[in-house]
Motif scaffolding. Structure first.
Motif, PDB file in Angstrom:
ATOM      1  N   ARG A   1      -0.794   2.993  -8.051  1.00 12.12           N
ATOM      2  CA  ARG A   1      -0.565   1.817  -8.808  1.00 12.12           C
ATOM      3  C   ARG A   1      -1.977   1.672  -9.554  1.00 12.12           C
ATOM      4  O   ARG A   1      -2.930   2.238  -9.138  1.00 12.12           O
ATOM      5  CB  ARG A   1      -0.330   0.588  -8.119  1.00 12.12           C
ATOM      6  CG  ARG A   1       1.092   0.448  -7.348  1.00 12.12           C
ATOM      7  CD  ARG A   1       1.230  -0.733  -6.478  1.00 12.12           C
ATOM      8  NE  ARG A   1       0.670  -2.057  -7.100  1.00 12.12           N
ATOM      9  CZ  ARG A   1      -0.164  -2.636  -6.477  1.00 12.12           C
ATOM     10  NH1 ARG A   1      -0.421  -2.494  -5.457  1.00 12.12           N
ATOM     11  NH2 ARG A   1      -0.565  -3.897  -6.934  1.00 12.12           N
ATOM     12  N   SER A   2      -1.890   0.840 -10.669  1.00 12.32           N
ATOM     13  CA  SER A   2      -3.374   0.686 -11.320  1.00 12.32           C
ATOM     14  C   SER A   2      -4.306  -0.091 -10.793  1.00 12.32           C
ATOM     15  O   SER A   2      -5.300   0.483 -10.622  1.00 12.32           O
ATOM     16  CB  SER A   2      -2.850  -0.310 -12.580  1.00 12.32           C
ATOM     17  OG  SER A   2      -2.482  -1.618 -12.175  1.00 12.32           O
ATOM     18  N   ARG A   3      -3.807  -0.860  -9.663  1.00 11.59           N
ATOM     19  CA  ARG A   3      -4.749  -1.752  -8.971  1.00 11.59           C
ATOM     20  C   ARG A   3      -5.468  -0.841  -8.082  1.00 11.59           C
ATOM     21  O   ARG A   3      -6.679  -0.734  -7.767  1.00 11.59           O
ATOM     22  CB  ARG A   3      -4.280  -2.831  -8.305  1.00 11.59           C
ATOM     23  CG  ARG A   3      -5.261  -3.832  -7.280  1.00 11.59           C
ATOM     24  CD  ARG A   3      -4.542  -4.739  -6.692  1.00 11.59           C
ATOM     25  NE  ARG A   3      -5.507  -5.617  -5.851  1.00 11.59           N
ATOM     26  CZ  ARG A   3      -5.760  -5.592  -4.706  1.00 11.59           C
ATOM     27  NH1 ARG A   3      -5.166  -4.511  -3.997  1.00 11.59           N
ATOM     28  NH2 ARG A   3      -6.764  -6.190  -4.145  1.00 11.59           N
ATOM     29  N   SER A   4      -5.015   0.020  -7.251  1.00 11.82           N
ATOM     30  CA  SER A   4      -5.060   1.017  -6.434  1.00 11.82           C
ATOM     31  C   SER A   4      -6.092   2.119  -7.040  1.00 11.82           C
ATOM     32  O   SER A   4      -7.320   2.292  -6.644  1.00 11.82           O
ATOM     33  CB  SER A   4      -4.202   1.949  -5.513  1.00 11.82           C
ATOM     34  OG  SER A   4      -3.274   0.981  -4.879  1.00 11.82           O
ATOM     35  N   ALA A   5      -5.613   2.187  -8.056  1.00 11.27           N
ATOM     36  CA  ALA A   5      -6.369   3.451  -8.671  1.00 11.27           C
ATOM     37  C   ALA A   5      -7.768   2.953  -9.507  1.00 11.27           C
ATOM     38  O   ALA A   5      -9.124   3.485  -9.375  1.00 11.27           O
ATOM     39  CB  ALA A   5      -5.688   4.010 -10.002  1.00 11.27           C
TER      40      ALA A   5
END
Length: 529
Positions: A297-301
């Motif tokens: 996910r964009s947040r994890s990345a």
């Protein structure tokens, strides 16, 4: 001299904290300042630094799940990014050299490649300090960052081993039998109890592993990590890690101070170091793009990329080996030390605003997500719950059990640690894996039936971030939180939390409430006689 180091380190760290910078920024400034004033470091400073790094790797190993290193997003995330950084940095160094920039001109391809390798590593010390300060070691992005750091550290140790004057002896193969010692080591920890003998056992095991690896021609730090990995998963490992935390933080001050004593820089060296530091956002962007390609996910990345947006102390080791082999000029060791110091400052400041930056850029960053998601990155949401308990550690678990057993309320626990979530589910609790600081999570939660949200999170900054997310989602129910210190309690109440429970102050009250029935029972028995 020891008094001077600690006095200056405390003063600089204190001043950094007063302007909302991490204390490590102050320690770095203290090192360079002492060096500029002509203070000569004694051998004890290097010993202190080695102690800190050894204990850091040992405590990481205690929490490490070895199986996680074989996940695609970790091993591919580390190796793919390192390869790309080496190639891009090598090309950039050759371009700068062709333009006649000082210290770049005259570089050979091999030297440029070694500079690329040096800047491809991220700092384990800096990243772990940042994650610990935000209580995000067990979060999804924290676990990915730690896994990538471990892969990078293994690569760095292999490089140092291959370039060292001595090679591993044939006895190094005997280290493959170390897992056979695990039952003995775990039994040893159990017999140490809970007092001062437990942290002393941690020191003993960490340095014993280091000495053992040194004897067979390998890095001592790798030995401390391996011994800790053997203990990971044991019931005593978490307690041991907590008992060593304050010791590790104290000794790491020596590491940050020692960077400043590497060498005195010139204006030209500072200019080159700033050029390399300017590339840090590019390093972070490359991590983000690569990790989203690996289905994060964009947040994890994004949060993983910010945690790794720094240069590593191993870069100094790579440059030192290159200088010893006459591949690089000795000035590059000073340049790399400056670059690492600048990166620590940059990373510390950037990560202080990591969650607010994601909230601001969320719509743009989500455009880079792939349609497919890894299982760990799929969002879960609570169903039919009137009360949410955020953070299912000991405090959160106790609150959950009390609400369900005594009040028979519909409760759902929210926890970032998936291993802990699985354990709770096996024990019959309704717990989901999610990060309460994630705006994407709250966007999918139906807050209408939720009447109370209990925040059993250790970090007050994380609690404030969750409150910010709840306010943005228009939550109108009640909130309760835990605090360790009175000033934290005041900050949380000022932020709008309805009830703040200081569990240090209230422990005696809770203890009395649990046992007062003993007096009542005794009084009744006397009356019946």
């Amino acid at each position: 001299m020891d008094y001077i180091w600690f006095s200056v380190a405390f003063t600089c760290g204190f001043l950094a904290k007063q302007v909302n910078l991490p204390p490590l920024v102050g320690y770095l400034a203290a090192g360079f300042g002492l060096h500029a004033l002509g203070v000569t470091p004694e051998a004890s400073l290097e010993v202190l630094s080695d102690l800190g790094v050894t204990l850091l790797l040992f405590t990481i190993g205690l929490k490490l799940n070895v199986k996680s290193l074989f996940k695609m997003e970790i091993w591919a995330g580390a190796t793919g990014h390192m390869g790309a950084i080496v190639i891009i940095t090598t090309l950039n160094c050759m371009i700068f050299g062709s333009l006649g920039l000082l210290h770049f001109s005259g570089l050979q391809w091999s030297a440029a490649a070694l500079i690329g390798l040096a800047v491809s590593f991220s700092s384990t010390v800096c990243a772990i300090k940042i994650l610990e300060e935000r209580s995000e070691m067990r979060s999804r992005h924290g676990q990915i960052a730690i896994g990538i750091l471990i892969i990078q550290d293994i690569a760095a140790v292999l490089f140092v081993t291959l370039t060292a004057d001595k090679s591993p002896t044939i006895w190094a193969l005997a280290l493959l039998a170390l897992p056979l010692l695990r039952p003995f080591l775990t039994q040893l920890l159990q017999r140490c109890g809970h007092g001062e003998l437990l942290p002393l056992a941690g020191f003993f095991l960490a340095f014993s592993g280091g000495e053992l690896f040194e004897l067979v021609g390998l890095k001592a730090h790798l030995g401390a990590l391996v011994i800790a990995v053997l203990l990971s998963g044991d019931s005593k490992a978490t307690e041991l890690s907590k008992s060593l935390m304050n010791f590790k933080d104290l000794f790491l001050i020596g590491f940050f101070l020692s960077i400043g004593f590497t060498a005195l820089p010139t204006l030209d060296m500072i200019s080159v170091a700033l050029i390399m530091a300017i590339a840090l956002p590019i390093k972070a962007i490359m991590f983000f793009l690569w990790l989203t390609r690996l289905k994060l996910r964009s947040r994890s990345a994004f949060l993983t990329a910010l945690s790794l947006a720094n240069y590593s102390e191993f870069g100094l080791i790579v440059c030192s080996a290159a200088v010893s082999a006459s591949i690089l000029q000795k000035e590059w060791l000073v340049i790399m030390a400056l670059t690492v110091a600048f990166s620590f400052v940059f990373s510390s400041i950037l990560n202080a605003y990591a969650h607010s930056l994601y909230s601001r850029w969320r719509d743009f960053l989500k455009n880079f997500e792939r349609p497919q998601r890894l299982i760990e990155d799929r969002l879960s949401t609570p169903e039919n719950a009137n009360i949410l308990v955020i953070g299912m550690g000991r405090v959160g678990t106790g609150a959950y059990d009390s609400l369900t057993d005594n009040l028979h309320k519909d409760v759902c626990g929210v926890e970032t640690d998936r291993a802990r979530v699985d354990r709770h589910c096996q024990e019959g609790r309704n717990v989901i894996a999610a990060d309460a600081e994630d705006p994407d999570f709250w966007e999918q939660v139906n807050l209408e039936p939720v009447k109370l949200i209990m925040l059993a999170i250790p970090s007050p900054l994380d609690i404030l971030e969750v409150v910010t997310q709840l306010n943005q989602m228009g939550y109108r129910g009640k909130t309760a939180a835990t605090a360790r210190y009175e000033d934290d309690k005041e900050d949380l109440i000022a932020a709008g939390i309805d009830v703040v429970f200081n569990f240090y102050q209230k422990a005696g009250t809770g203890f009395a409430d649990e046992t007062i029935h003993l007096l009542e029972t005794g009084h009744e028995s006397l009356e019946s006689r």
